[in-house]
Motif scaffolding. Structure first.
Motif, PDB file in Angstrom:
ATOM      1  N   SER A 103      19.778  16.741  27.649  1.00 49.35           N
ATOM      2  CA  SER A 103      18.866  15.739  27.105  1.00 49.35           C
ATOM      3  C   SER A 103      18.753  15.839  25.588  1.00 49.35           C
ATOM      4  N   SER A 104      19.174  16.968  25.002  1.00 44.75           N
ATOM      5  CA  SER A 104      19.058  17.042  23.541  1.00 44.75           C
ATOM      6  C   SER A 104      20.362  16.649  22.837  1.00 44.75           C
ATOM      7  N   LEU A 105      21.459  16.458  23.601  1.00 45.29           N
ATOM      8  CA  LEU A 105      22.713  15.998  22.990  1.00 45.29           C
ATOM      9  C   LEU A 105      22.915  14.521  23.354  1.00 45.29           C
ATOM     10  N   ASN A 106      23.267  13.718  22.386  1.00 45.69           N
ATOM     11  CA  ASN A 106      23.485  12.293  22.639  1.00 45.69           C
ATOM     12  C   ASN A 106      24.681  12.101  23.587  1.00 45.69           C
ATOM     13  N   PRO A 107      24.442  11.482  24.784  1.00 42.14           N
ATOM     14  CA  PRO A 107      25.518  11.375  25.782  1.00 42.14           C
ATOM     15  C   PRO A 107      26.657  10.458  25.332  1.00 42.14           C
ATOM     16  N   ARG A 108      26.393   9.598  24.331  1.00 43.26           N
ATOM     17  CA  ARG A 108      27.433   8.662  23.894  1.00 43.26           C
ATOM     18  C   ARG A 108      28.259   9.204  22.741  1.00 43.26           C
ATOM     19  N   MET A 109      28.023  10.461  22.358  1.00 44.51           N
ATOM     20  CA  MET A 109      28.777  11.035  21.235  1.00 44.51           C
ATOM     21  C   MET A 109      29.589  12.237  21.694  1.00 44.51           C
ATOM     22  N   THR A 110      30.774  12.379  21.136  1.00 42.31           N
ATOM     23  CA  THR A 110      31.567  13.576  21.404  1.00 42.31           C
ATOM     24  C   THR A 110      30.933  14.750  20.647  1.00 42.31           C
ATOM     25  N   ALA A 111      31.327  15.969  21.033  1.00 40.36           N
ATOM     26  CA  ALA A 111      30.789  17.152  20.351  1.00 40.36           C
ATOM     27  C   ALA A 111      31.096  17.072  18.858  1.00 40.36           C
ATOM     28  N   GLY A 112      32.307  16.605  18.529  1.00 43.40           N
ATOM     29  CA  GLY A 112      32.700  16.501  17.123  1.00 43.40           C
ATOM     30  C   GLY A 112      31.785  15.568  16.355  1.00 43.40           C
ATOM     31  N   LYS A 113      31.438  14.441  16.998  1.00 41.26           N
ATOM     32  CA  LYS A 113      30.564  13.454  16.347  1.00 41.26           C
ATOM     33  C   LYS A 113      29.137  14.001  16.206  1.00 41.26           C
ATOM     34  N   ILE A 114      28.683  14.699  17.257  1.00 33.62           N
ATOM     35  CA  ILE A 114      27.328  15.281  17.237  1.00 33.62           C
ATOM     36  C   ILE A 114      27.191  16.235  16.047  1.00 33.62           C
ATOM     37  N   LEU A 115      28.206  17.074  15.874  1.00 33.43           N
ATOM     38  CA  LEU A 115      28.151  18.064  14.795  1.00 33.43           C
ATOM     39  C   LEU A 115      28.333  17.394  13.420  1.00 33.43           C
ATOM     40  N   SER A 116      29.271  16.438  13.328  1.00 39.55           N
ATOM     41  CA  SER A 116      29.484  15.774  12.030  1.00 39.55           C
ATOM     42  C   SER A 116      28.236  15.032  11.595  1.00 39.55           C
ATOM     43  N   GLU A 117      27.536  14.440  12.577  1.00 38.46           N
ATOM     44  CA  GLU A 117      26.365  13.644  12.222  1.00 38.46           C
ATOM     45  C   GLU A 117      25.300  14.489  11.526  1.00 38.46           C
ATOM     46  N   VAL A 118      25.034  15.700  12.079  1.00 36.30           N
ATOM     47  CA  VAL A 118      24.037  16.581  11.451  1.00 36.30           C
ATOM     48  C   VAL A 118      24.452  16.887  10.011  1.00 36.30           C
ATOM     49  N   LEU A 119      25.747  17.185   9.837  1.00 39.19           N
ATOM     50  CA  LEU A 119      26.245  17.555   8.510  1.00 39.19           C
ATOM     51  C   LEU A 119      26.134  16.367   7.547  1.00 39.19           C
ATOM     52  N   TYR A 120      26.467  15.185   8.071  1.00 40.57           N
ATOM     53  CA  TYR A 120      26.439  13.972   7.258  1.00 40.57           C
ATOM     54  C   TYR A 120      25.013  13.636   6.822  1.00 40.57           C
ATOM     55  N   VAL A 121      24.085  13.651   7.798  1.00 40.33           N
ATOM     56  CA  VAL A 121      22.689  13.308   7.501  1.00 40.33           C
ATOM     57  C   VAL A 121      22.118  14.236   6.434  1.00 40.33           C
ATOM     58  N   HIS A 122      22.484  15.512   6.504  1.00 40.41           N
ATOM     59  CA  HIS A 122      21.938  16.460   5.527  1.00 40.41           C
ATOM     60  C   HIS A 122      22.859  16.638   4.322  1.00 40.41           C
ATOM     61  N   ARG A 123      23.789  15.682   4.150  1.00 45.40           N
ATOM     62  CA  ARG A 123      24.683  15.654   2.969  1.00 45.40           C
ATOM     63  C   ARG A 123      25.403  16.973   2.736  1.00 45.40           C
ATOM     64  N   TYR A 124      26.083  17.427   3.774  1.00 48.90           N
ATOM     65  CA  TYR A 124      26.873  18.647   3.662  1.00 48.90           C
ATOM     66  C   TYR A 124      27.929  18.468   2.580  1.00 48.90           C
ATOM     67  N   GLU A 125      28.070  19.465   1.707  1.00 53.48           N
ATOM     68  CA  GLU A 125      28.922  19.254   0.534  1.00 53.48           C
ATOM     69  C   GLU A 125      30.395  19.587   0.731  1.00 53.48           C
ATOM     70  N   GLY A 126      30.703  20.412   1.745  1.00 50.43           N
ATOM     71  CA  GLY A 126      32.119  20.771   1.961  1.00 50.43           C
ATOM     72  C   GLY A 126      32.832  19.753   2.837  1.00 50.43           C
ATOM     73  N   SER A 127      33.955  20.185   3.428  1.00 47.03           N
ATOM     74  CA  SER A 127      34.698  19.299   4.325  1.00 47.03           C
ATOM     75  C   SER A 127      34.010  19.273   5.692  1.00 47.03           C
ATOM     76  N   ILE A 128      33.602  18.081   6.121  1.00 44.00           N
ATOM     77  CA  ILE A 128      32.889  17.976   7.402  1.00 44.00           C
ATOM     78  C   ILE A 128      33.820  18.332   8.577  1.00 44.00           C
ATOM     79  N   PRO A 129      35.056  17.779   8.646  1.00 41.83           N
ATOM     80  CA  PRO A 129      35.928  18.177   9.772  1.00 41.83           C
ATOM     81  C   PRO A 129      36.198  19.683   9.781  1.00 41.83           C
ATOM     82  N   GLY A 130      36.339  20.265   8.619  1.00 46.78           N
ATOM     83  CA  GLY A 130      36.575  21.709   8.525  1.00 46.78           C
ATOM     84  C   GLY A 130      35.396  22.492   9.069  1.00 46.78           C
ATOM     85  N   ARG A 131      34.178  22.063   8.696  1.00 45.09           N
ATOM     86  CA  ARG A 131      32.974  22.748   9.154  1.00 45.09           C
ATOM     87  C   ARG A 131      32.800  22.590  10.674  1.00 45.09           C
ATOM     88  N   VAL A 132      33.131  21.388  11.194  1.00 43.43           N
ATOM     89  CA  VAL A 132      33.012  21.158  12.645  1.00 43.43           C
ATOM     90  C   VAL A 132      33.932  22.122  13.396  1.00 43.43           C
TER      91      VAL A 132
END
Ligand SMILES: Nc1ncnc2c1ncn2[C@@H]1O[C@H](COP(=O)(O)OP(=O)(O)O)[C@@H](O)[C@H]1O
Ligand code: SF4
Ligand SMILES: [Mg+2]
Length: 328
Positions: A103-132
């Motif tokens: 219930s805490s993971l969005n069922p319509r998103m892949t794990a990669g998207k779930i993780l990238s979204e957090v990084l994107y929203v908080h303006r992660y400065e490095g490479s997002i795919p690399g961090r995922v």
């Protein structure tokens, strides 16, 4: 060791409103005068039966619920009154893992998207795919998991994604609310080992909440036992297990099944009778007096203070003599 999180005299009451005018008719006293302090780098356990206020305390620390009174200090700053944008830095430093990753993971998103979204929203400065990729690997998941949806994973794998998401912004404190309670016992052990590994690697601090004492004991240096919104006993796992002092802690420990079936230690201290009272109408005096096998008259009218017993040990009970531990 310095305190990373200090909870001071925290109470959280939920008003119950009725009628057209939404008049307050009662209140749920979910958390009552809780004082706790977590050292940097430690795993601190919070245990108690369902409904005793653990999740409310967790949500208040996460600043998802406002305290009714009392304060929360993080890294030397009072964070209890922060609102809106001023909460953003705190939201990066404090993460959460919940019981049900489904219930805490969005069922319509892949794990990669779930993780990238957090990084994107908080303006992660490095490479997002690399961090995922790095986060998946830290949590023991192969790169192919980036393309899987939550329903394509097992419960343990989903919880690993939940942990990866909590780690994404490099937090200092992770609040784990029943993080392994929904998993099979063998998977629980794997997730506990992963949490332990991550704590050692990154110097993380955990507030680890659970109703299963044997699981919490495994991971935590110190524990607090909660009953009806209040802390009734705290100490190291060793102190609580080898010499529990509060009658409620004794009953909780009795309820833990003995590892060796021939060595039946259940009911050593006497079974706990009766139902847990409602936090809508908590008993006066010691909140445990309605179920306590050794209650005395004044327990019904006076609240016992949390008294130091020596070491890290403290208990809120009139029947506990401080001398016993102090002399050890
Ligand atoms: N938003 C809310 N409004 C009213 N009552 C609530 C709310 N959230 C929790 N409670 C009540 O507060 C008490 C403590 O709940 P909770 O913190 O979820 O306990 P636990 O996590 O230990 O099971 C329960 O009686 C629960 O019904
Ligand atoms: S204060 Fe009294 S009622 Fe409360 S736990 Fe101790 S003996 Fe029991
Ligand atoms: Mg809960």
């Amino acid at each position: 060791m310095s305190a990373l999180l200090r909870i001071e005299d925290l109470s959280v009451h939920f008003p119950i409103r009725k009628g057209l005018l939404q008049r307050q008719v009662a209140e749920v006293r979910a958390v009552e005068q809780v004082t706790l302090s977590l050292n940097r780098g430690e795993a601190f356990g919070l245990v108690g039966e369902s409904g005793c206020g653990k999740t409310t305390l967790a949500r208040t620390v996460l600043r998802l619920v406002d305290p009714t009174s009392g304060e929360i200090w993080f890294d030397g700053k009072n964070v209890s009154g922060l609102k809106g944008k001023s909460l953003a830095p705190y939201r990066k430093q404090v993460a959460a893992i919940f019981q049900d990753p489904f219930s805490s993971l969005n069922p319509r998103m892949t794990a990669g998207k779930i993780l990238s979204e957090v990084l994107y929203v908080h303006r992660y400065e490095g490479s997002i795919p690399g961090r995922v990729a790095e986060l998946l690997s830290l949590c023991g998941l192969a790169p192919r998991f980036a393309d899987l949806y939550p329903h394509e994973m097992s419960g343990g794998q989903r919880q690993r994604v939940g942990i990866a998401r909590a780690l994404a912004l490099d937090p200092e404190l992770i609040v784990c609310d029943e993080a392994v309670s929904a998993l099979d016992v063998s998977i629980q052990a794997q997730i506990i080992n992963l949490l332990e590994e991550l704590r050692a690697k990154f110097g993380l601090t955990y507030l680890f909440i659970g109703h299963d004492l044997s699981v919490v004991r495994h991971l935590c240096d110190r524990l607090a036992v909660m009953y009806l919104g209040r802390i009734v006993e705290t100490g190291t796992s060793e102190e609580l297990f080898s010499s529990p002092r509060h009658p409620y802690t004794k009953a909780l420990i009795d309820a833990v099944p003995a590892p060796d079936p021939d060595d039946d230690n259940t009911n050593k201290h006497g079974a706990l009778a009766g139902e847990i009272p409602s936090p809508l109408n908590p008993p006066p005096g010691c909140v445990f007096h309605t179920r306590c096998p050794v209650a005395m008259d004044h327990c019904k009218s006076t609240v016992p203070p949390l008294s130091q017993l020596g070491g890290h040990h403290a208990a809120a009970c009139f029947a506990v003599e401080p001398s016993q531990d102090a002399q050890r």
